[in-house]
Every structure is written in C-alpha cells, then in structure tokens.
Design a protein around this motif. Structure first.
Motif, short mmCIF file in Angstrom:
data_model
loop_
_atom_site.label_atom_id
_atom_site.label_comp_id
_atom_site.label_asym_id
_atom_site.label_seq_id
_atom_site.Cartn_x
_atom_site.Cartn_y
_atom_site.Cartn_z
N ASN A 144 -10.09 12.95 21.76
CA ASN A 144 -9.38 13.29 20.53
C ASN A 144 -8.72 12.05 19.94
O ASN A 144 -8.03 11.30 20.65
CB ASN A 144 -8.30 14.34 20.82
N MET A 145 -8.95 11.88 18.65
CA MET A 145 -8.36 10.75 17.91
C MET A 145 -7.53 11.31 16.76
O MET A 145 -7.98 12.22 16.06
CB MET A 145 -9.49 9.87 17.36
N TRP A 146 -6.31 10.80 16.59
CA TRP A 146 -5.50 11.20 15.44
C TRP A 146 -5.37 10.01 14.50
O TRP A 146 -5.21 8.85 14.96
CB TRP A 146 -4.10 11.64 15.88
N ILE A 147 -5.42 10.30 13.23
CA ILE A 147 -5.27 9.25 12.22
C ILE A 147 -4.06 9.58 11.36
O ILE A 147 -3.94 10.68 10.82
CB ILE A 147 -6.56 9.11 11.37
N VAL A 148 -3.14 8.63 11.26
CA VAL A 148 -1.88 8.87 10.55
C VAL A 148 -1.42 7.61 9.82
O VAL A 148 -1.72 6.49 10.26
CB VAL A 148 -0.75 9.29 11.53
N ASP A 149 -0.67 7.82 8.75
CA ASP A 149 0.05 6.67 8.19
C ASP A 149 1.31 6.48 9.04
O ASP A 149 1.73 7.39 9.77
CB ASP A 149 0.37 6.90 6.72
N GLU A 150 1.93 5.31 8.93
CA GLU A 150 3.00 4.97 9.86
C GLU A 150 4.23 5.87 9.77
O GLU A 150 5.03 5.94 10.70
CB GLU A 150 3.40 3.49 9.71
N SER A 151 4.37 6.62 8.67
CA SER A 151 5.54 7.50 8.53
C SER A 151 5.52 8.65 9.55
O SER A 151 6.53 9.29 9.78
CB SER A 151 5.59 8.09 7.11
N LYS A 152 4.35 8.89 10.17
CA LYS A 152 4.25 10.01 11.11
C LYS A 152 4.75 9.67 12.52
O LYS A 152 4.86 10.55 13.37
CB LYS A 152 2.79 10.48 11.21
N MET A 165 0.84 -1.20 0.00
CA MET A 165 0.00 0.00 0.00
C MET A 165 0.88 1.25 0.00
O MET A 165 1.85 1.30 0.76
CB MET A 165 -0.86 0.03 1.27
N ASP A 166 0.53 2.21 -0.84
CA ASP A 166 1.28 3.46 -0.79
C ASP A 166 0.71 4.36 0.31
O ASP A 166 -0.27 4.01 0.98
CB ASP A 166 1.28 4.16 -2.16
N GLN A 167 1.34 5.53 0.49
CA GLN A 167 0.96 6.40 1.61
C GLN A 167 -0.51 6.82 1.54
O GLN A 167 -1.21 6.87 2.56
CB GLN A 167 1.87 7.63 1.61
N ASN A 168 -0.99 7.10 0.33
CA ASN A 168 -2.39 7.52 0.22
C ASN A 168 -3.36 6.40 0.58
O ASN A 168 -4.40 6.64 1.18
CB ASN A 168 -2.69 8.01 -1.21
N ALA A 169 -2.98 5.17 0.23
CA ALA A 169 -3.84 4.03 0.58
C ALA A 169 -3.87 3.86 2.10
O ALA A 169 -4.92 3.54 2.69
CB ALA A 169 -3.31 2.76 -0.09
N LEU A 170 -2.73 4.10 2.77
CA LEU A 170 -2.70 4.01 4.24
C LEU A 170 -3.55 5.10 4.86
O LEU A 170 -4.24 4.90 5.86
CB LEU A 170 -1.25 4.11 4.74
N LYS A 171 -3.51 6.29 4.25
CA LYS A 171 -4.34 7.40 4.76
C LYS A 171 -5.83 7.07 4.60
O LYS A 171 -6.64 7.33 5.49
CB LYS A 171 -4.02 8.70 4.00
N ALA A 172 -6.17 6.49 3.46
CA ALA A 172 -7.58 6.11 3.22
C ALA A 172 -8.01 5.05 4.23
O ALA A 172 -9.11 5.11 4.78
CB ALA A 172 -7.74 5.61 1.79
N LEU A 173 -7.11 4.12 4.48
CA LEU A 173 -7.40 3.02 5.43
C LEU A 173 -7.75 3.56 6.81
O LEU A 173 -8.77 3.18 7.42
CB LEU A 173 -6.16 2.13 5.52
N VAL A 174 -6.93 4.49 7.32
CA VAL A 174 -7.20 5.01 8.68
C VAL A 174 -8.42 5.92 8.68
O VAL A 174 -9.16 5.98 9.67
CB VAL A 174 -5.98 5.71 9.32
N GLY A 175 -8.65 6.60 7.57
CA GLY A 175 -9.85 7.44 7.46
C GLY A 175 -11.10 6.60 7.57
O GLY A 175 -12.04 6.93 8.30
N GLN A 176 -11.08 5.46 6.88
CA GLN A 176 -12.26 4.56 6.92
C GLN A 176 -12.41 3.90 8.28
O GLN A 176 -13.51 3.71 8.79
CB GLN A 176 -12.13 3.49 5.82
N GLU A 177 -11.27 3.58 8.90
CA GLU A 177 -11.32 2.95 10.23
C GLU A 177 -11.88 3.92 11.27
O GLU A 177 -12.70 3.54 12.12
CB GLU A 177 -9.89 2.51 10.61
N ALA A 178 -11.46 5.16 11.17
CA ALA A 178 -11.84 6.16 12.20
C ALA A 178 -13.35 6.37 12.25
O ALA A 178 -13.91 6.52 13.34
CB ALA A 178 -11.13 7.48 11.92
#
Ligand SMILES: O=C[C@H](O)[C@H](O)[C@H](O)COP(=O)(O)O
Length: 228
Positions: free
Chosen positions: A116-124, A1-14
């Motif tokens: 408060n919940m933060w959603i990030v890809d693992e690079s953060k 998964m690229d970074q955008n796919a990881l961002k989408a994943l956490v967005g959907q999970e949240a």
C-alpha cells in the motif's frame, strides 16, 4: 507550488511505481484524481497493461474514461499495489482516511493488497492523529441510536450532511458519522472500541497498513518507507 500542484506532483511520482502486468488498487480523492490522470497517460502512451480495482464508483468511472481496465475486487485473486490518498498521517505512519466517504471500500482493497502506497501533500503529515474528524461508515437503520451512543462515550459525533440537508451516502448507501476528537492518543484502542459498536460498518483509522508514503514538498516528492 500550491496544494493542487503538490497533489499533482505526488500523483505523477506514484505512477512510476506501476509496472506492466500489475493488478493495481486505485484509491479515491482529489490527490488520487491526479494519479489516475497520470496512469491514463502511461496506458495511452506506453501501452501499459494493467488491471485496476477501484475503491469508489467515481474513481472507476474516471479510470475507465481514460482507457484503464477496471475489475471488481472479487474478479481478481490479488492486488499487487494500491495507491491511495490520506487525510492525516502521523509520525508512526498511522492514518485517517474517509474524508471523501470512501474508507470502507478503501480499507477492503488495502487489506487485500500486497503493498500500500499513500500519496499526500505535506499538509497531511501530523504528529498526532485526530484534528481531522474521524469518519465512521454506519448503517442507516438505527443510526441515530449509534450517534447517541457515540455521544455518550464522549466521542463528539456528527452526521455528515450535504449542503441541501441530506445524509451523505457512501457507495454502499450507508451514512457517515464524523468524530470530532481533536487528538487521538491511542489509535489502536479507539479502533478496537469502534470495531465493537453494532451498526458501525468501518472506521477511518488505517493502522499498520501503509508501506510507502510519497509526500509532496515544495522542493519535490519525498518517499518515506513505513514498513516492508
Ligand atoms: O474517502 C476518501 C479517501 O480516504 C481519500 O483518500 C482521503 O480523504 C484523501 O483525499 P484527498 O486526496 O482529496 O485529500
């Protein structure tokens, strides 16, 4: 998964944490964009009733375009949960935000939120804050003097500029100064110092604020609980 796919994943999970009837703080940034899309889908498909309080004009616009009701912070008496992105999160769940120049509204919304919940890809995720330049929102009036003061303090400040050479303006029409620090060893001390500088409206250190972090990893979302 690229970074955008990881961002989408956490967005959907949240958005799985969003319950009917909630007043929801809606953060800002490229990760939150995916969250707002997923939220819009739940509102459309499930008829979820929520009220959103947005941390930027762009998030408000996107949410409203998807049928999500947006109110101003002063129109609600509390916020149940705020979902936002982050630029860096260290081992102690302290964060840097403001890469998208939205940290002032984000912090005001965060401190008025029950959770408060933060959603990030693992690079953060980092061990120490500071590689990401620390954003300050500053009042335009006298801001060159503020920059010089910060420079004199050894904080390596730089105005954030647009490609065509204008100051980046926040939604409150202020400027951004980024501090190129490399490593922040004592975030609370630095926050206190910055809080004392006249002309600095707010800095991007978000300390002791987040309850839950959802990290987008290659093998799926990981939920980290920071504090209750
Ligand atoms: O000012 C912007 C916000 O603090 C963002 O939440 C932060 O910069 C993370 O944004 P992104 O998800 O685009 O990396």
């Amino acid at each position: 998964m690229d970074q955008n796919a990881l961002k989408a994943l956490v967005g959907q999970e949240a958005v799985k944490y969003v319950e009917d009837g909630m007043i929801l703080g809606i953060g800002t940034g490229s990760t939150v964009r995916y969250m707002i899309d997923a939220l819009g889908e739940r509102v459309a498909k499930e008829g979820l009733h929520i009220v959103g309080v947005a941390t930027s004009d762009r998030s408000a616009k996107q949410a409203e375009s998807l049928g999500i009701t947006i109110k101003q912070l002063d129109q609600v008496d509390h916020i149940d949960l705020t979902i936002d992105g982050a630029d860096e999160i260290d081992d102690n769940f302290q964060g840097i935000k403001g890469g998208g120049a939205a940290h002032l509204w984000e912090k005001i919304v965060a401190i008025n939120s029950t959770k408060n919940m933060w959603i990030v890809d693992e690079s953060k995720l980092v061990h120490h804050l500071g590689k990401f330049p620390l954003p300050l929102e500053v009042i335009p009036f006298g801001s060159t003097h503020v920059l010089e003061k910060l420079d004199g303090m050894g904080l390596h400040p730089e105005f954030r500029m647009t490609e065509d050479g204008h100051h980046v303006l926040t939604d409150s029409k202020n400027y951004i100064i980024d501090l190129h620090l490399g490593r922040i060893d004592h975030p609370h001390e630095l926050a206190n110092t910055l809080n004392g500088i006249v002309g600095v409206v707010e800095h991007g250190l978000f300390l002791d604020l987040v309850n839950t972090v959802i990290v987008g990893r290659q093998d799926g979302p990981e939920v980290l609980n920071a504090r209750d």
